[in-house]
Motif scaffolding. Structure first.
Motif: not given
Length: 139
Positions: A91-97, A99-103, A124-131, A133-139
């Motif tokens: 599956a993919v995630a839709l960022d509501p803020g 409007g981008r798709i993360v996959c 698809m790792t937790g760190e990369r997904l969070e980054a 969706l939140l527009g941050r650089s991954p750890v």
């Protein structure tokens, strides 16, 4: 966090999400559910979970036939649980803020053509997904 990403599965470039495997959703999320098991399923067949990762981060998750809403995910390990769920579902995630798709690349190929321009393809790792969706650089 005051936003709620959604999770969908697409196939063959069709514009409409395909049904999700709710048994798989339950199998992935149940070990992390800290809510009342009696409230896990409603009469309409939708599932709800209150999940908590080992680091204490949490999210409420509502799953129906064709979509999953992730309510107010905390920063941290809960994104690893969500990433695992997405990977297992394809599956993919839709960022509501934004409007981008993360996959992942596998899911990118299944997206409708009109959604591909807004897609961010990640490992698809937790760190990369969070980054992503939140527009941050991954750890």
């Amino acid at each position: 966090m005051g936003y709620s990403p959604s999770i969908y599965k697409f196939a063959g470039g069709a514009d409409v999400p395909v049904p999700l495997d709710l048994e798989l959703v339950q199998a992935v999320l149940e070990p992390f559910d800290v809510g009342d098991p009696g409230l896990r399923s409603d009469p309409g067949g939708c599932l709800q979970f209150w999940i908590r990762a080992g680091d204490g981060s949490e999210a409420e998750i509502f799953a129906g036939d064709t979509g999953i809403l992730v309510e107010r995910p905390h920063s941290g390990g809960v994104f690893g649980i969500i990433a695992e769920l997405m990977s297992r579902l394809g599956a993919v995630a839709l960022d509501p803020g934004e409007g981008r798709i993360v996959c992942r690349a596998q899911e990118y190929a299944q997206l409708p053509l009109g959604m591909r321009k807004d897609a961010v393809v990640i490992e698809m790792t937790g760190e990369r997904l969070e980054a992503a969706l939140l527009g941050r650089s991954p750890v």
